[in-house]
Write an enzyme that holds these catalytic residues in place. Structure first.
Site, PDB file in Angstrom:
ATOM      1  CG  ASN A 132      80.359  13.037  58.313  1.00  0.00           C
ATOM      2  OD1 ASN A 132      79.749  12.491  57.411  1.00  0.00           O
ATOM      3  ND2 ASN A 132      81.672  13.109  58.367  1.00  0.00           N
TER       4      ASN A 132
ATOM      5  CB  THR B  66      77.242  10.249  56.273  1.00  0.00           C
ATOM      6  OG1 THR B  66      77.845  10.266  57.575  1.00  0.00           O
ATOM      7  CG2 THR B  66      78.314  10.201  55.208  1.00  0.00           C
ATOM      8  CE  LYS B  67      77.070  10.459  62.025  1.00  0.00           C
ATOM      9  NZ  LYS B  67      78.044   9.788  61.195  1.00  0.00           N
ATOM     10  CG  ASN B  68      69.737  12.896  61.610  1.00  0.00           C
ATOM     11  OD1 ASN B  68      70.836  13.136  62.085  1.00  0.00           O
ATOM     12  ND2 ASN B  68      68.673  12.718  62.370  1.00  0.00           N
TER      13      ASN B  68
END
Length: 167
Positions: free
Chosen positions: A131, A133-135
């Site tokens: 996603n 928003t992930k790292n």
């Protein structure tokens, strides 16, 4: 083995299905996680059982998870929250004693190591999120991983609506 999915949540869902988790079963999850950890359990018709977290790591407390095991418990989801690995040695030992499947929620832990081993290789199966928003963002998507040919085949059938996918 790795299967691409449309999200980390769906990767968790197919892991639970591959583990044979179904209606009325219980799955131990940490009380602190993104909602998808418990949602995937609900998607299988199972009951998320919330265990406390360790105040030092913010991850699933193996001692509290142990007291929450019942005859209906089938699996536990170890979340590596914010890239900090869960206490996998203790959680795997607990699962071995109780006959539970261990699923790693590594949605936020790409590249993290636990005692020199990569997260996602420590339980029976793992789920990663891609996603935005992930790292490790790729806009959207997820990854299901396992080293078990049987669990891989079961997960692939879930991903392909019950069909055996053509290799």
């Amino acid at each position: 083995f790795c299967l691409a999915t449309n999200s980390g949540t769906s990767a968790l869902h197919i892991a639970l299905a591959a583990a044979g988790v179904g209606p009325g079963d219980e799955v131990i999850v940490p009380a602190l996680s993104f909602i998808a950890t418990a949602q995937a359990v609900l998607h299988q018709g199972a009951v998320p059982v919330f265990a406390d977290i360790d105040a030092r790591t913010y991850n699933l407390d193996p001692a509290d998870a142990a007291v929450r095991i019942t005859s209906r418990t089938r699996a536990l989801v170890a979340v590596h929250l914010h890239g900090l690995p869960a206490e996998m040695e203790a959680l795997n030992a607990l699962a071995d004693r109780a006959g539970l499947t261990v699923i790693e929620d590594a949605a936020q832990a790409h590249g993290a190591l636990y005692r020199g081993r990569s997260v996602g290789t420590l339980g029976n199966m793992a789920a990663f999120s891609l996603n935005s928003t992930k790292n490790l963002p790729a806009g959207e998507g997820g990854l299901f991983v396992t080293d078990s040919p049987d669990l891989h085949a079961r997960a692939a059938r879930v991903r392909f609506d019950g069909l055996d996918p053509d290799p």
